[in-house]
Write a protein that holds these residues in place. Structure first.
Motif, PDB file in Angstrom:
ATOM      1  N   ASP A  89       0.824  -1.215   0.000  1.00 12.25           N
ATOM      2  CA  ASP A  89       0.000   0.000   0.000  1.00 12.25           C
ATOM      3  C   ASP A  89       0.855   1.260   0.000  1.00 12.25           C
ATOM      4  N   LYS A  93       1.092   4.190  -2.874  1.00 13.77           N
ATOM      5  CA  LYS A  93       0.946   5.609  -2.571  1.00 13.77           C
ATOM      6  C   LYS A  93       2.150   6.397  -3.064  1.00 13.77           C
ATOM      7  N   CYS A  98      -3.564   3.965  -7.801  1.00 19.00           N
ATOM      8  CA  CYS A  98      -4.798   3.679  -7.065  1.00 19.00           C
ATOM      9  C   CYS A  98      -5.183   2.217  -7.297  1.00 19.00           C
ATOM     10  N   PRO A  99      -5.005   1.345  -6.301  1.00 18.01           N
ATOM     11  CA  PRO A  99      -5.307  -0.078  -6.497  1.00 18.01           C
ATOM     12  C   PRO A  99      -6.789  -0.366  -6.693  1.00 18.01           C
ATOM     13  N   HIS A 100      -7.663   0.512  -6.203  1.00 17.44           N
ATOM     14  CA  HIS A 100      -9.100   0.293  -6.345  1.00 17.44           C
ATOM     15  C   HIS A 100      -9.566   0.567  -7.772  1.00 17.44           C
ATOM     16  N   GLN A 101      -9.051   1.645  -8.360  1.00 15.41           N
ATOM     17  CA  GLN A 101      -9.409   1.986  -9.737  1.00 15.41           C
ATOM     18  C   GLN A 101      -8.479   1.344 -10.753  1.00 15.41           C
ATOM     19  N   GLN A 102      -7.368   0.752 -10.248  1.00 19.94           N
ATOM     20  CA  GLN A 102      -6.363   0.157 -11.130  1.00 19.94           C
ATOM     21  C   GLN A 102      -5.860   1.181 -12.152  1.00 19.94           C
ATOM     22  N   LYS A 103      -5.574   2.385 -11.652  1.00 17.98           N
ATOM     23  CA  LYS A 103      -5.077   3.463 -12.508  1.00 17.98           C
ATOM     24  C   LYS A 103      -3.938   4.201 -11.826  1.00 17.98           C
TER      25      LYS A 103
END
Length: 299
Positions: A89, A93, A98-103
């Motif tokens: 994580d 950062k 952004c691991p949630h949006q994979q962007k």
């Protein structure tokens, strides 16, 4: 102080010094939507055709996310395996991922060189108790070059053969200025059949190269090709790309919305804003007014 904060400080100083030298017309940043046909109708009173276009690479010519998201995930995994630390994580950062949006968002990965990325990860490891020598070894073993010319990750944002061919037919020289490595950059050009169409390439690991937004790379390209900065257009998807155009006093800058930068990140620095490089020709040929723009492109 983190890399992103240092980058903002450098960019701010360079942009402040360059802004006073810019013509007033170059400081207009209206963002009303103009289609390519409307831009062609609204010809400038004088021909402002450019003689050289400097392109950023990732996010501008090829898809940033399809290439660097897999690299980021693999790098974080390898760092954890080599260090025995659960810090994915924090690596995400640090890189601006952004691991949630994979962007990937604006930040170190999008705007820094590989040398800067490796050094920042070394500092992250030492902050977590790893000795400096061991941190350098972990990074050397775990942080690999991105396979930027792999057929699995290489995705053109636009038909680059056509775009580069159109530029050549109009006598416009083409350069690429990227934070990526020379091996990866030349491999990409070779894979896409573009290597013979590009007049100059400057990469992040070239001797003497300076990270954007420093003006050195842009000014060196202009000097090597015998074209004045005023006749040069910079095209990119980050604040660092546009900042280099300002700090070098180039003749104009184009923000593309096909990479990591969004409208609110870029509009205050760009002379033009477009979806992607496919909308570029009217601007190069002087057929689009300062401030022409289009809506974001969703890739």
């Amino acid at each position: 102080m983190g890399f992103s904060r240092r980058l903002v400080a450098v960019a701010s100083g360079l942009l402040h010094n360059a802004a006073a030298a810019r013509p007033a017309s170059q400081q207009m940043y209206a963002c009303s939507r103009l289609g390519s046909s409307a831009a062609l109708r609204q010809l400038n009173e004088k021909n402002d055709k450019k003689s050289l276009v400097i392109f950023d690479k990732d996010g501008t010519l090829i898809c940033f996310h399809s290439m660097w998201v897999p690299w980021t995930l693999e790098t974080a995994k390898r760092i954890e395996e080599h260090s025995s630390l659960a810090i994915s994580d924090k690596i995400f950062k640090l890189l601006g991922f952004c691991p949630h949006q994979q962007k990937v968002r604006p930040g170190l990965l999008a705007e820094g060189t590989m040398a800067q990325i490796r050094q920042s990860i070394v500092e992250l490891l030492t902050d977590h108790g790893v000795e400096v020598i061991n941190a350098h070894k972990i990074v050397s073993d775990a942080v690999l070059e991105c396979k930027t010319h792999s057929k699995h990750t290489l995705k053109e944002i636009h038909d680059l053969q056509k775009l580069f061919g159109d530029l050549k037919r109009h006598g416009v020289k083409i350069a690429i200025c990227t934070a990526d490595s020379r091996i990866g950059t030349m491999g990409m050009l070779e894979s896409l059949g573009l290597n013979t169409m590009v007049d100059r390439v400057v990469c992040g690991d070239d001797e003497g190269a300076m990270p954007k937004p420093h003006p050195r790379n842009a000014l060196a390209i202009c000097a090597d090709l015998g074209i004045s900065p005023e006749q040069t257009l910079m095209v990119g998807d980050t604040v660092a790309d546009l900042g280099m155009a300002r700090s070098a006093n180039l003749g104009g800058s184009v923000a593309v919305l096909s990479g990591v930068g969004e409208h609110h990140d870029l509009h205050h620095l760009a002379d033009h804003m477009v979806d992607h490089v496919g909308d570029l020709m009217p601007i190069v040929l002087g057929a689009a007014k300062i401030g022409s723009s289009s809506a974001p492109l969703n890739l």
